[in-house]
Design a protein around this motif. Structure first.
Motif, short mmCIF file in Angstrom:
data_model
loop_
_atom_site.label_atom_id
_atom_site.label_comp_id
_atom_site.label_asym_id
_atom_site.label_seq_id
_atom_site.Cartn_x
_atom_site.Cartn_y
_atom_site.Cartn_z
N GLN A 1 0.84 -1.20 0.00
CA GLN A 1 0.00 0.00 0.00
C GLN A 1 0.88 1.25 0.00
OE1 GLN A 1 -2.38 0.63 3.53
NE2 GLN A 1 -3.26 2.52 2.71
N LEU A 2 1.95 1.23 0.78
CA LEU A 2 2.84 2.38 0.87
C LEU A 2 3.60 2.58 -0.44
CD1 LEU A 2 4.21 1.66 4.47
CD2 LEU A 2 2.34 3.21 3.81
N VAL A 3 4.10 1.48 -1.02
CA VAL A 3 4.84 1.56 -2.29
C VAL A 3 3.92 2.12 -3.39
CG1 VAL A 3 5.93 0.18 -4.12
CG2 VAL A 3 6.49 -0.26 -1.73
N ASP A 4 2.67 1.67 -3.41
CA ASP A 4 1.74 2.08 -4.47
C ASP A 4 1.16 3.47 -4.26
OD1 ASP A 4 2.11 -0.46 -5.44
OD2 ASP A 4 0.13 -1.22 -4.88
N CYS A 5 0.98 3.90 -3.01
CA CYS A 5 0.19 5.10 -2.73
C CYS A 5 0.98 6.30 -2.23
CB CYS A 5 -0.91 4.77 -1.73
SG CYS A 5 -1.98 3.41 -2.24
N VAL A 6 2.17 6.08 -1.65
CA VAL A 6 2.97 7.22 -1.19
C VAL A 6 3.82 7.66 -2.39
CG1 VAL A 6 4.60 8.04 0.55
CG2 VAL A 6 2.95 6.27 1.14
N ILE A 7 3.17 8.41 -3.29
CA ILE A 7 3.73 8.71 -4.62
C ILE A 7 3.55 10.19 -4.94
CG2 ILE A 7 3.41 6.42 -5.59
CD1 ILE A 7 0.70 7.35 -6.67
N SER A 8 4.18 10.64 -6.01
CA SER A 8 4.13 12.07 -6.33
C SER A 8 2.71 12.54 -6.63
CB SER A 8 5.07 12.39 -7.49
OG SER A 8 4.70 11.64 -8.62
N ALA A 9 1.87 11.67 -7.21
CA ALA A 9 0.49 12.06 -7.50
C ALA A 9 -0.26 12.42 -6.21
CB ALA A 9 -0.24 10.92 -8.21
N TYR B 1 -3.53 -6.46 1.60
CA TYR B 1 -2.86 -5.78 0.49
C TYR B 1 -1.44 -6.34 0.43
CZ TYR B 1 -2.35 -1.54 -2.52
OH TYR B 1 -2.16 -0.67 -3.56
N PRO B 2 -1.29 -7.56 -0.13
CA PRO B 2 0.00 -8.28 -0.06
C PRO B 2 1.10 -7.66 -0.91
CG PRO B 2 -1.83 -9.73 -0.71
CD PRO B 2 -2.33 -8.32 -0.80
N TYR B 3 2.32 -8.02 -0.54
CA TYR B 3 3.51 -7.46 -1.19
C TYR B 3 3.82 -8.21 -2.49
CZ TYR B 3 8.16 -5.52 -1.71
OH TYR B 3 9.26 -4.86 -2.20
N LYS C 1 2.66 -0.83 -8.15
CA LYS C 1 1.41 -0.97 -8.91
C LYS C 1 0.56 0.28 -8.69
CE LYS C 1 -0.29 -4.33 -6.75
NZ LYS C 1 -1.35 -5.18 -6.27
N LYS C 2 -0.65 0.24 -9.25
CA LYS C 2 -1.59 1.34 -9.07
C LYS C 2 -2.11 1.31 -7.62
CE LYS C 2 -5.29 3.42 -11.83
NZ LYS C 2 -6.42 3.48 -10.88
N CYS C 3 -2.21 2.50 -7.05
CA CYS C 3 -2.69 2.61 -5.66
C CYS C 3 -4.14 2.14 -5.55
CB CYS C 3 -2.58 4.07 -5.22
SG CYS C 3 -3.21 4.41 -3.58
N ASN C 4 -4.38 1.23 -4.61
CA ASN C 4 -5.73 0.68 -4.39
C ASN C 4 -6.20 1.07 -2.99
OD1 ASN C 4 -8.00 -0.84 -4.01
ND2 ASN C 4 -7.04 -2.83 -4.48
N MET C 5 -7.14 1.98 -2.90
CA MET C 5 -7.55 2.52 -1.60
C MET C 5 -8.71 1.77 -0.98
SD MET C 5 -6.13 5.95 -1.17
CE MET C 5 -7.55 6.71 -0.41
N THR C 6 -9.17 0.71 -1.64
CA THR C 6 -10.35 -0.01 -1.13
C THR C 6 -10.13 -0.48 0.30
OG1 THR C 6 -10.56 -0.85 -3.38
CG2 THR C 6 -12.04 -1.79 -1.72
N GLY C 7 -10.93 0.01 1.21
CA GLY C 7 -10.90 -0.53 2.58
C GLY C 7 -9.76 -0.06 3.46
N THR C 8 -8.85 0.81 2.97
CA THR C 8 -7.70 1.19 3.79
C THR C 8 -8.10 2.13 4.93
OG1 THR C 8 -7.14 3.05 2.37
CG2 THR C 8 -6.08 0.95 1.88
N ASN C 9 -9.23 2.79 4.80
CA ASN C 9 -9.61 3.80 5.79
C ASN C 9 -9.89 3.22 7.18
OD1 ASN C 9 -9.74 6.58 6.03
ND2 ASN C 9 -11.97 6.55 6.11
N ASN C 10 -10.09 1.90 7.23
CA ASN C 10 -10.28 1.28 8.55
C ASN C 10 -8.95 0.96 9.22
OD1 ASN C 10 -13.06 1.23 8.04
ND2 ASN C 10 -12.83 -0.69 6.89
N GLY C 11 -7.85 1.27 8.54
CA GLY C 11 -6.54 0.86 9.03
C GLY C 11 -6.01 1.73 10.16
N PHE C 12 -4.78 1.40 10.59
CA PHE C 12 -4.11 2.12 11.67
C PHE C 12 -3.71 3.52 11.19
CE2 PHE C 12 -0.03 3.40 13.55
CZ PHE C 12 -0.39 3.46 14.89
N LYS C 13 -3.89 4.53 12.07
CA LYS C 13 -3.51 5.91 11.73
C LYS C 13 -2.62 6.51 12.83
CE LYS C 13 -7.70 6.91 9.13
NZ LYS C 13 -9.00 7.59 9.11
N PRO C 14 -1.35 6.71 12.54
CA PRO C 14 -0.51 7.39 13.54
C PRO C 14 -0.94 8.85 13.66
CG PRO C 14 0.69 7.14 11.48
CD PRO C 14 -0.61 6.41 11.31
N LYS C 15 -0.80 9.43 14.85
CA LYS C 15 -1.22 10.82 15.05
C LYS C 15 -0.05 11.78 15.12
CE LYS C 15 -5.28 9.50 17.75
NZ LYS C 15 -4.76 8.15 18.12
#
Ligand SMILES: *[C@@H]1O[C@H](CO)[C@@H](O)[C@H](O)[C@H]1NC(C)=O
Ligand SMILES: *[C@@H]1O[C@H](CO)[C@@H](O)[C@H](O)[C@H]1NC(C)=O
Ligand SMILES: *[C@@H]1O[C@H](CO)[C@@H](O)[C@H](O)[C@H]1NC(C)=O
Ligand SMILES: *[C@@H]1O[C@H](CO)[C@@H](O)[C@H](O)[C@H]1NC(C)=O
Ligand SMILES: *[C@@H]1O[C@H](CO)[C@@H](O)[C@H](O)[C@H]1NC(C)=O
Length: 335
Positions: free
Chosen positions: A177-185, A216-218, A223-237
């Motif tokens: 998820q980090l590799v796909d989504c922590v991107i310049s876009a 969201y396996p490695y 790949k293309k960022c897939n945000m399905t269901g990630t919002n229930n995940g852990f969130k550091p503050k």
């Protein structure tokens, strides 16, 4: 006549010796390649790989026969790679890291806390040694494959350990998820398999959450960022950059594991012991790992992402102080 026989014996001797060595080496190669299930493009590549392997085998023998060395090296999954190849395939692009690190100064710290005050206000007595593995706060050792995605493993590992300390559950989070989504876009400087920044993974996860490894396996490529269901995940503050001294790193490690940038150019064949083999006069950053503790002698214990068969079951011990630049870029989740 006699002279001729003598001459041919003398001439044959080095040949015999050379053959002995190459039989021994060939056996070592066959053993290694069957263990590591190598498949090559063609005979040319196989011959080239053998040559590289023989050179690496020689280095292992020389290094380990010197009793002055505090660590040993050995054959491992990288033993048919040249160091140049290893740097290109496994490590991060150094100029990417250097460039961004220089441009950001302190802006990666979150919520603008005074770091020194925050750490020192706890007035903590430092433990003489600490190892978060013994407290069940560290997930299993992962394998990043042929992709410079160490930063996503360091970021996920940071959050896994903090989640354990805060919520008492140990869950593997998704590096992919980090590799796909922590991107310049999405406004970040991280670049998938070229390299990236664990503090950006914290920023990203604080906004949308990090999902589990199971969800969201490695897959070793971006790949293309897939945000399905990630919002229930852990969130550091909240997270901080820890000041660059041994004492501050020890302080930080008394609270939780932290991520650290290092120069890993010479780590390729590390096997065990206290590592001190980096060129301290030229500290550059091409790798990121999780520091999980230190021992009574002040050696740092780090978790790598090159699989459990590298190093000490996937871990490494680094000599005290700023070995490999371990003190220069330290990040910690604090809330
Ligand atoms: C080990 O260290 C000693 C003392 O520094 C030195 O004299 C010796 O040559 C070293 N041995 C090797 C094999 O490098
Ligand atoms: C910090 O700890 C020392 C020794 O335990 C104690 O003497 C001191 O008063 C403490 N300082 C604060 C600010 O709590
Ligand atoms: C995106 O993630 C969801 C939830 O894990 C999964 O069901 C779906 O197949 C994924 N989509 C793609 C294109 O990988
Ligand atoms: C590592 O430590 C050994 C033993 O103290 C020493 O001989 C060697 O020079 C050190 N290597 C480096 C690169 O500092
Ligand atoms: C390295 O650390 C040790 C103890 O942790 C300390 O005694 C020594 O002075 C340090 N060396 C340097 C060069 O900072």
């Amino acid at each position: 006549m006699n002279r001729l026989i003598l001459l041919s014996i003398i001439m044959l001797m080095p040949l015999c010796l050379a053959q002995d060595i190459s039989v021994e080496k060939l056996l070592a190669y066959n053993k290694w390649s069957s263990q590591h299930q190598r498949v090559y493009l063609n005979e040319h590549e196989k011959l080239f790989r053998q040559m590289v392997f023989f050179e690496n085998l020689q280095k292992v023998k020389e290094h380990n026969s010197n009793p002055n060395n505090t660590y040993s090296i050995g054959l491992n999954l990288f033993s048919d790679m040249t160091k140049q190849e290893f740097a290109e395939k496994i490590l991060m692009k150094q100029d990417l890291v250097d460039h961004y690190m220089k441009s950001i100064s302190q802006k990666e710290t979150h919520n603008d806390v005074n770091i020194e005050t925050q750490l020192n206000s706890k007035n903590l007595t430092l433990a003489t040694s600490i190892d978060w593995r013994t407290q069940g706060a560290v997930t299993s050792v992962k394998y990043q494959g042929n992709c410079g995605s160490c930063w996503s493993f360091a970021g996920a590992a940071l959050m896994e350990s903090f989640n354990f300390i805060q919520n008492k559950v140990l869950v593997d989070f998704s590096e992919q998820q980090l590799v796909d989504c922590v991107i310049s876009a999405n406004g970040y400087q991280s670049e998938g398999c070229n390299g990236g920044f664990s503090f950006e993974t914290l920023d990203y996860a604080s906004k949308v959450g990090i999902t589990t490894l199971d969800n969201y396996p490695y897959v070793e490529v971006q790949k293309k960022c897939n945000m399905t269901g990630t919002n229930n995940g852990f969130k550091p503050k909240q997270w901080i950059q820890v000041p660059s001294t041994s004492n501050d790193l020890k302080h930080a490690l008394n609270f939780s594991p932290v991520s650290v940038y290092v120069n890993a150019y010479n780590w390729v064949s590390y096997q065990s012991g206290i590592y001190n083999g980096s060129d301290q006069s030229n500290i550059v950053f091409n790798h990121e790992v999780l520091a999980v503790g230190y021992d009574e002698q002040g050696n740092w214990i780090v978790k790598n992402s090159w699989g459990p068969f590298w190093g000490e079951h996937g871990y490494m011990r680094l000599a005290p102080n700023n070995t490999c630049g371990i003190l220069n870029h330290i990040y910690q989740v604090t809330a």
